[in-house]
Design a protein around this motif. Structure first.
Motif, PDB file in Angstrom:
ATOM      1  N   LEU A  34      38.188  51.342  30.088  1.00  0.00           N
ATOM      2  CA  LEU A  34      36.922  52.077  29.963  1.00  0.00           C
ATOM      3  C   LEU A  34      35.756  51.116  29.768  1.00  0.00           C
ATOM      4  O   LEU A  34      34.702  51.262  30.398  1.00  0.00           O
ATOM      5  N   ARG A  35      35.932  50.130  28.900  1.00  0.00           N
ATOM      6  CA  ARG A  35      34.859  49.160  28.663  1.00  0.00           C
ATOM      7  C   ARG A  35      34.546  48.364  29.924  1.00  0.00           C
ATOM      8  O   ARG A  35      33.389  48.072  30.223  1.00  0.00           O
ATOM      9  N   MET A  36      35.600  48.023  30.682  1.00  0.00           N
ATOM     10  CA  MET A  36      35.399  47.260  31.908  1.00  0.00           C
ATOM     11  C   MET A  36      34.614  48.083  32.936  1.00  0.00           C
ATOM     12  O   MET A  36      33.656  47.588  33.542  1.00  0.00           O
ATOM     13  N   LEU A  37      35.010  49.352  33.101  1.00  0.00           N
ATOM     14  CA  LEU A  37      34.310  50.215  34.049  1.00  0.00           C
ATOM     15  C   LEU A  37      32.862  50.456  33.601  1.00  0.00           C
ATOM     16  O   LEU A  37      31.941  50.466  34.418  1.00  0.00           O
ATOM     17  N   PHE A  38      32.675  50.647  32.297  1.00  0.00           N
ATOM     18  CA  PHE A  38      31.323  50.850  31.770  1.00  0.00           C
ATOM     19  C   PHE A  38      30.472  49.600  31.985  1.00  0.00           C
ATOM     20  O   PHE A  38      29.283  49.697  32.310  1.00  0.00           O
ATOM     21  N   PHE A  39      31.069  48.440  31.793  1.00  0.00           N
ATOM     22  CA  PHE A  39      30.336  47.197  32.018  1.00  0.00           C
ATOM     23  C   PHE A  39      29.915  47.063  33.480  1.00  0.00           C
ATOM     24  O   PHE A  39      28.773  46.662  33.775  1.00  0.00           O
ATOM     25  N   LEU A  40      30.804  47.397  34.407  1.00  0.00           N
ATOM     26  CA  LEU A  40      30.460  47.328  35.833  1.00  0.00           C
ATOM     27  C   LEU A  40      29.335  48.297  36.166  1.00  0.00           C
ATOM     28  O   LEU A  40      28.402  47.961  36.913  1.00  0.00           O
ATOM     29  N   LEU A  41      29.401  49.509  35.619  1.00  0.00           N
ATOM     30  CA  LEU A  41      28.328  50.487  35.832  1.00  0.00           C
ATOM     31  C   LEU A  41      27.011  49.976  35.262  1.00  0.00           C
ATOM     32  O   LEU A  41      25.953  50.069  35.906  1.00  0.00           O
ATOM     33  N   THR A  42      27.071  49.415  34.060  1.00  0.00           N
ATOM     34  CA  THR A  42      25.863  48.872  33.426  1.00  0.00           C
ATOM     35  C   THR A  42      25.296  47.716  34.235  1.00  0.00           C
ATOM     36  O   THR A  42      24.074  47.618  34.429  1.00  0.00           O
ATOM     37  N   LEU A  43      26.173  46.847  34.717  1.00  0.00           N
ATOM     38  CA  LEU A  43      25.724  45.698  35.497  1.00  0.00           C
ATOM     39  C   LEU A  43      25.023  46.148  36.774  1.00  0.00           C
ATOM     40  O   LEU A  43      23.950  45.615  37.123  1.00  0.00           O
ATOM     41  N   LEU A  44      25.580  47.132  37.467  1.00  0.00           N
ATOM     42  CA  LEU A  44      24.944  47.649  38.684  1.00  0.00           C
ATOM     43  C   LEU A  44      23.584  48.243  38.366  1.00  0.00           C
ATOM     44  O   LEU A  44      22.605  48.019  39.096  1.00  0.00           O
ATOM     45  N   TYR A  45      23.498  49.008  37.290  1.00  0.00           N
ATOM     46  CA  TYR A  45      22.220  49.624  36.898  1.00  0.00           C
ATOM     47  C   TYR A  45      21.180  48.561  36.559  1.00  0.00           C
ATOM     48  O   TYR A  45      20.034  48.612  37.040  1.00  0.00           O
ATOM     49  N   VAL A  46      21.567  47.583  35.741  1.00  0.00           N
ATOM     50  CA  VAL A  46      20.612  46.545  35.316  1.00  0.00           C
ATOM     51  C   VAL A  46      20.173  45.702  36.503  1.00  0.00           C
ATOM     52  O   VAL A  46      18.979  45.368  36.641  1.00  0.00           O
ATOM     53  N   LEU A  47      21.086  45.351  37.388  1.00  0.00           N
ATOM     54  CA  LEU A  47      20.709  44.588  38.579  1.00  0.00           C
ATOM     55  C   LEU A  47      19.754  45.394  39.455  1.00  0.00           C
ATOM     56  O   LEU A  47      18.802  44.844  40.030  1.00  0.00           O
ATOM     57  N   GLY A  48      19.997  46.688  39.572  1.00  0.00           N
ATOM     58  CA  GLY A  48      19.086  47.540  40.330  1.00  0.00           C
ATOM     59  C   GLY A  48      17.704  47.562  39.717  1.00  0.00           C
ATOM     60  O   GLY A  48      16.689  47.496  40.434  1.00  0.00           O
ATOM     61  N   MET A  49      17.620  47.645  38.385  1.00  0.00           N
ATOM     62  CA  MET A  49      16.315  47.640  37.717  1.00  0.00           C
ATOM     63  C   MET A  49      15.626  46.287  37.872  1.00  0.00           C
ATOM     64  O   MET A  49      14.404  46.221  38.030  1.00  0.00           O
ATOM     65  N   ILE A  50      16.398  45.203  37.824  1.00  0.00           N
ATOM     66  CA  ILE A  50      15.807  43.874  38.032  1.00  0.00           C
ATOM     67  C   ILE A  50      15.247  43.763  39.447  1.00  0.00           C
ATOM     68  O   ILE A  50      14.144  43.251  39.665  1.00  0.00           O
ATOM     69  N   ALA A  51      16.000  44.277  40.435  1.00  0.00           N
ATOM     70  CA  ALA A  51      15.538  44.231  41.822  1.00  0.00           C
ATOM     71  C   ALA A  51      14.265  45.039  41.989  1.00  0.00           C
ATOM     72  O   ALA A  51      13.306  44.602  42.644  1.00  0.00           O
ATOM     73  N   PHE A  52      14.230  46.233  41.387  1.00  0.00           N
ATOM     74  CA  PHE A  52      13.022  47.053  41.464  1.00  0.00           C
ATOM     75  C   PHE A  52      11.848  46.377  40.774  1.00  0.00           C
ATOM     76  O   PHE A  52      10.731  46.319  41.312  1.00  0.00           O
ATOM     77  N   GLY A  53      12.081  45.834  39.572  1.00  0.00           N
ATOM     78  CA  GLY A  53      11.003  45.159  38.850  1.00  0.00           C
ATOM     79  C   GLY A  53      10.470  43.954  39.611  1.00  0.00           C
ATOM     80  O   GLY A  53       9.258  43.718  39.662  1.00  0.00           O
ATOM     81  N   ALA A  54      11.365  43.180  40.225  1.00  0.00           N
ATOM     82  CA  ALA A  54      10.927  42.016  40.994  1.00  0.00           C
ATOM     83  C   ALA A  54      10.129  42.444  42.220  1.00  0.00           C
ATOM     84  O   ALA A  54       9.095  41.840  42.552  1.00  0.00           O
ATOM     85  N   ALA A  55      10.599  43.481  42.908  1.00  0.00           N
ATOM     86  CA  ALA A  55       9.870  43.959  44.089  1.00  0.00           C
ATOM     87  C   ALA A  55       8.500  44.481  43.696  1.00  0.00           C
ATOM     88  O   ALA A  55       7.500  44.227  44.387  1.00  0.00           O
ATOM     89  N   TRP A  56       8.424  45.188  42.570  1.00  0.00           N
ATOM     90  CA  TRP A  56       7.145  45.723  42.095  1.00  0.00           C
ATOM     91  C   TRP A  56       6.205  44.580  41.719  1.00  0.00           C
ATOM     92  O   TRP A  56       5.002  44.621  42.019  1.00  0.00           O
ATOM     93  N   ALA A  57       6.743  43.531  41.087  1.00  0.00           N
ATOM     94  CA  ALA A  57       5.917  42.412  40.635  1.00  0.00           C
ATOM     95  C   ALA A  57       5.408  41.568  41.801  1.00  0.00           C
ATOM     96  O   ALA A  57       4.245  41.140  41.814  1.00  0.00           O
ATOM     97  N   PHE A  58       6.263  41.320  42.779  1.00  0.00           N
ATOM     98  CA  PHE A  58       5.909  40.364  43.842  1.00  0.00           C
ATOM     99  C   PHE A  58       5.405  41.042  45.117  1.00  0.00           C
ATOM    100  O   PHE A  58       4.603  40.458  45.848  1.00  0.00           O
ATOM    101  N   LEU A  59       5.850  42.260  45.388  1.00  0.00           N
ATOM    102  CA  LEU A  59       5.402  42.961  46.593  1.00  0.00           C
ATOM    103  C   LEU A  59       4.330  44.000  46.292  1.00  0.00           C
ATOM    104  O   LEU A  59       3.629  44.452  47.190  1.00  0.00           O
ATOM    105  N   GLY A  60       4.203  44.376  45.012  1.00  0.00           N
ATOM    106  CA  GLY A  60       3.279  45.439  44.676  1.00  0.00           C
ATOM    107  C   GLY A  60       3.727  46.735  45.325  1.00  0.00           C
ATOM    108  O   GLY A  60       4.917  47.007  45.470  1.00  0.00           O
TER     109      GLY A  60
END
Length: 374
Positions: free
Chosen positions: A34-60
């Motif tokens: 359960l912890r492993m699956l939760f970690f993978l889900l969390t990692l995907l979510y956080v990476l998605g937010m980082i990608a969105f934040g970077a695109a918003w910061a650099f591409l506007g």
């Protein structure tokens, strides 16, 4: 000779202890999984937010998908606050640490929304109680909205998306608002006033030449105040209808248009024109109505360069005004998810109060503010 007695109790306990140990191992393995699956889900979510934040910061907002996602920023950040206690509950320390930066980013963006505002101490020489309301009269009967307006005692009312023939809407309120002006067009704007009106601009153009920001001057005694009524261009298109035909459900149509045909080019041009007009205006200015933009958008901050947001100046919370889900046939009480209806004013005026009204038939909630000056 008697044989010594040898107890077999300990031997009999071995299978029981072994079963307990096996059950514990299975439980431990399930929790680890359960912890492993939760970690993978969390990692995907956080990476998605980082990608969105970077695109918003650099591409506007030059990329349509970034501009579209900006509308939903609070809800993109919300899962972090739901996942964090779950991570603590299952003791997923790595997942909790991954979620912390997202929560910090949310706090930096929105903590100020909940800081109490200082009350205005000096009494202004005059004040206007203003209502801005997208009535969506093509879909909702006006009698309920008119009945509500009669209870509100407003001085100036800006209506968006009125009926194509304003003479069917405005005269019914003439006992309260002897001065009014409206556009004879689909999704037109009207202004009702207790005070005399003059210098109308942008009311008479045909539909093709309509600038979504008609203007009028309201005379409060000796003080002229320019009021701009808005129904800015919605950043949606109909490209998606090639894949999905028009349905009978407006909510589905609107969501599909936003997803497949998002474009804020026209709205940004209208915002720039309003800002230019306000910067050159000799009068104090109030800008009120449906603006089809959210607080995180670059168009909002373009307006904020010349104007003050009356709700943000006086009130706390997100102040979501759209959609009023009940208008789409959904159960009452569901909260809206965007703030796209505003009452702005120039810095030479001050907002005394600001809030959003109840559901009264439209898919928007009405914006209310008391603006003072002098």
């Amino acid at each position: 000779m008697a044989q010594p007695f040898i107890s077999s109790t300990s031997n009999r306990n071995y299978p029981i202890e072994s079963e307990h140990r096996s059950a514990g191992q299975r439980s431990l393995s399930a929790m680890t999984l359960l912890r492993m699956l939760f970690f993978l889900l969390t990692l995907l979510y956080v990476l998605g937010m980082i990608a969105f934040g970077a695109a918003w910061a650099f591409l506007g907002e030059r990329q349509w998908w970034v501009a579209m996602l900006v509308n939903f920023t609070p809800f993109l950040l919300l899962p972090a606050f739901l996942m964090f206690p779950a991570a603590l509950l299952i003791r997923a320390k790595r997942s909790a640490l991954l979620l912390l930066p997202v929560m910090v980013a949310a706090a930096l963006l929105y903590a100020s929304y909940f800081v109490p505002r200082a009350a205005v101490t000096a009494e202004p020489a005059w004040s206007l109680k203003v209502i801005a309301f997208n009535v969506s009269s093509r879909h909702q009967p006006m009698h309920r909205i008119e009945a509500w307006l009669r209870t509100m005692d407003a001085d100036v009312v800006v209506l968006a998306e009125i009926d194509r023939s304003p003479d069917r809407t405005l005269p019914r309120m003439s006992d309260l608002y002897p001065y009014s002006i409206g556009q004879d067009r689909r999704n037109g704007v009207a202004i009702l006033s207790r005070y005399p009106l003059s210098d109308p601009q942008g009311w008479g153009e045909d539909e093709a030449g309509y600038p979504h920001y008609p203007r009028i001057t309201v005379h409060v005694g000796d003080q002229p105040v320019t009021v701009i009524g808005t129904s800015l261009d919605a950043p949606t298109g109909v490209r998606g209808r090639v894949l999905l035909p028009d349905t009978r459900i407006r909510l589905v149509n609107n969501a599909w248009d936003m997803l497949w045909g998002y474009s804020d080019v026209t709205r940004s041009a209208e915002v720039a024109a309003i800002v230019d007009y306000v910067a050159a205006s000799p009068n104090p200015v109030i800008v009120a109505g449906d603006m089809n933009l959210v607080e995180q958008s670059s168009d909002y901050w373009e307006l904020a360069s010349e104007l003050r947001d009356s709700y943000r100046e006086t009130s706390t919370g997100f102040g979501f005004s759209f959609p009023a889900w009940e208008a789409f046939g959904l159960p009452p009480g569901l909260p809206p998810t965007m703030r796209i209806d505003y009452i702005w004013h120039t810095p030479d005026l001050v907002a005394l109060t600001a809030s959003y009204g109840p559901y009264v038939g439209s898919d928007h909630l009405p914006a209310l503010a008391t603006i003072g000056g002098g």
